[in-house]
Design an enzyme around this catalytic site. Structure first.
Site, PDB file in Angstrom:
ATOM      1  CG  ASP A  23      -1.651   1.218   1.479  1.00 23.31           C
ATOM      2  OD1 ASP A  23      -2.371   1.633   0.555  1.00 23.31           O
ATOM      3  OD2 ASP A  23      -1.541   1.806   2.576  1.00 23.31           O
ATOM      4  CG  ASP A  25      -1.288   7.982   0.115  1.00 19.11           C
ATOM      5  OD1 ASP A  25      -0.705   9.075   0.203  1.00 19.11           O
ATOM      6  OD2 ASP A  25      -1.650   7.487  -0.970  1.00 19.11           O
ATOM      7  CG  ASP A 198      -2.495   2.843   6.228  1.00 18.34           C
ATOM      8  OD1 ASP A 198      -2.471   2.606   5.003  1.00 18.34           O
ATOM      9  OD2 ASP A 198      -3.000   3.877   6.709  1.00 18.34           O
TER      10      ASP A 198
HETATM   11  O1  LIG Z   1      -4.531   3.004  -0.765  1.00 22.51           O
HETATM   12  P1  LIG Z   1      -3.575   4.110  -0.438  1.00 22.51           P
HETATM   13  O2  LIG Z   1      -2.344   4.105  -1.284  1.00 22.51           O
HETATM   14  O3  LIG Z   1      -3.266   4.154   1.030  1.00 22.51           O
HETATM   15  O4  LIG Z   1      -4.357   5.457  -0.815  1.00 22.51           O
HETATM   16  C1  LIG Z   1      -5.481   5.863  -0.013  1.00 22.51           C
HETATM   17  C2  LIG Z   1      -5.784   7.317  -0.285  1.00 22.51           C
HETATM   18  O5  LIG Z   1      -4.558   8.028  -0.055  1.00 22.51           O
HETATM   19  C3  LIG Z   1      -4.585   9.441  -0.283  1.00 22.51           C
HETATM   20  O6  LIG Z   1      -5.270  10.070   0.803  1.00 22.51           O
HETATM   21  C4  LIG Z   1      -4.619   9.880   2.048  1.00 22.51           C
HETATM   22  O7  LIG Z   1      -3.287  10.428   1.971  1.00 22.51           O
HETATM   23  C5  LIG Z   1      -3.245  11.879   1.799  1.00 22.51           C
HETATM   24  C6  LIG Z   1      -1.774  12.268   1.642  1.00 22.51           C
HETATM   25  O8  LIG Z   1      -1.030  11.888   2.758  1.00 22.51           O
HETATM   26  C7  LIG Z   1      -3.907  12.529   3.011  1.00 22.51           C
HETATM   27  O9  LIG Z   1      -3.886  13.951   2.843  1.00 22.51           O
HETATM   28  C8  LIG Z   1      -5.354  12.018   3.143  1.00 22.51           C
HETATM   29  O10 LIG Z   1      -5.926  12.519   4.352  1.00 22.51           O
HETATM   30  C9  LIG Z   1      -5.398  10.498   3.181  1.00 22.51           C
HETATM   31  O11 LIG Z   1      -6.738  10.021   3.145  1.00 22.51           O
HETATM   32  C10 LIG Z   1      -5.176   9.798  -1.614  1.00 22.51           C
HETATM   33  O12 LIG Z   1      -5.393  11.186  -1.679  1.00 22.51           O
HETATM   34  C11 LIG Z   1      -6.460   9.031  -1.914  1.00 22.51           C
HETATM   35  O13 LIG Z   1      -6.832   9.260  -3.258  1.00 22.51           O
HETATM   36  C12 LIG Z   1      -6.210   7.539  -1.712  1.00 22.51           C
HETATM   37  O14 LIG Z   1      -7.386   6.794  -1.996  1.00 22.51           O
END
Ligand SMILES: O=P(O)(O)OC[C@H]1O[C@H](O[C@H]2O[C@H](CO)[C@@H](O)[C@H](O)[C@H]2O)[C@H](O)[C@@H](O)[C@@H]1O
Length: 256
Positions: A23, A25, A198
């Site tokens: 994963d 983020d 996560d």
């Molecule tokens: O599946 P992932 O790779 O974990 O992606 C999930 C989402 O991640 C991003 O949002 C998250 O991270 C941002 C940057 O750190 C943060 O600002 C936000 O609060 C988090 O939810 C991304 O913007 C999404 O499109 C993804 O789905």
């Protein structure tokens, strides 16, 4: 199962016969205030490159982000990848996922609502929309209510909760499907699957690797996770990847 990372074991270092799914983020990358604000450390790029080679190419990113965004973030690497929580797969034809025409008006209404809460933002990912409140906690409830209320206008859509975000996305695919599909193809086929993640959306991936006698690694803490192993935070994940790169590709790691 309790997912207290102080009680779940750390994953062992990988063998060359692993298939590693990561994963992005909150796992590889520290959270940032905005989706565009994330930082990809140079060391991480080097370790991913070495591990991808050492695992015979069986290393993939599995993310809620679009493939195009992943490629931009991890440039110059272009790793095998699952995007949009399982809706996008590199090389697969995703023409069946054109956005419904109703999504344009939902996007406009979401932007109008977010504008009332400074710091709230709407991330337009084509067929999916992410409503973020990381910088605007007061927007959490209204954005949740909005997302629930517009589902009726978007047949086939479902809600995907995440970290300070709720996403509207087509139902029917998830990260587990994506991982399973990769495991049916070279170079992933026949390897032991290991997924590190996560978030709630990552539980689908944990189920997929657990069903194949693999390892599921939760980053952080969450009750009722299916994970079998844990790492504390993205910094710990990057340190583990660094150790893994040294263990699997010592001569290359030492030279860089
Ligand atoms: O599946 P992932 O790779 O974990 O992606 C999930 C989402 O991640 C991003 O949002 C998250 O991270 C941002 C940057 O750190 C943060 O600002 C936000 O609060 C988090 O939810 C991304 O913007 C999404 O499109 C993804 O789905």
């Amino acid at each position: 199962m309790s997912a207290d990372p102080s009680r779940l074991p750390r994953p062992p270092l990988p063998s060359a016969d692993w298939a590693l799914f990561l994963d992005v983020d909150g796992t590889l990358l520290d959270f940032s205030c905005t989706p565009d604000g994330v930082h990809v450390p140079m060391d991480l790029l080097g370790d991913l490159r070495r591990l991808h080679a050492a695992l015979g190419g069986a290393l993939a990113l599995v993310s809620g982000r679009r493939l195009e965004t992943l490629d931009a973030l991890f440039s110059p690497l272009q790793l095998p990848a699952i995007g949009l929580h399982g809706l996008q797969r590199r090389g697969a034809n995703d023409a069946g996922h054109a956005p419904p025409h109703e999504l344009a008006s939902v996007l406009a209404a979401a932007r109008d609502l977010a504008a009332k809460y400074p710091g709230a933002l709407v991330e337009d990912k084509g067929i999916t929309l992410a409503l973020h409140w990381r910088n605007a906690p007061a927007a959490e409830e209204p954005l949740h209510e909005f997302a629930n209320s517009v589902l009726i206008d978007l047949p086939g859509y479902a809600l995907q909760p995440g970290r300070d975000v709720i996403e509207l996305r087509p139902d029917g695919h998830d990260k587990g499907d994506g991982i399973a599909a990769l495991l049916d193809t070279a170079p992933f086929r026949g390897r032991m699957p290991v997924f590190i993640g996560d978030d709630y959306t990552d539980e689908h991936g944990f189920d997929a690797v657990n069903a194949r006698h693999g390892l599921s690694v939760l980053v952080g803490t969450r009750a009722d996770s299916a994970a079998t192993h844990a790492l504390h935070d993205p910094l710990s994940v990057r340190a583990w990847l660094r150790d893994a790169a040294h263990a699997l590709a010592p001569e290359v790691a030492a030279a860089t």
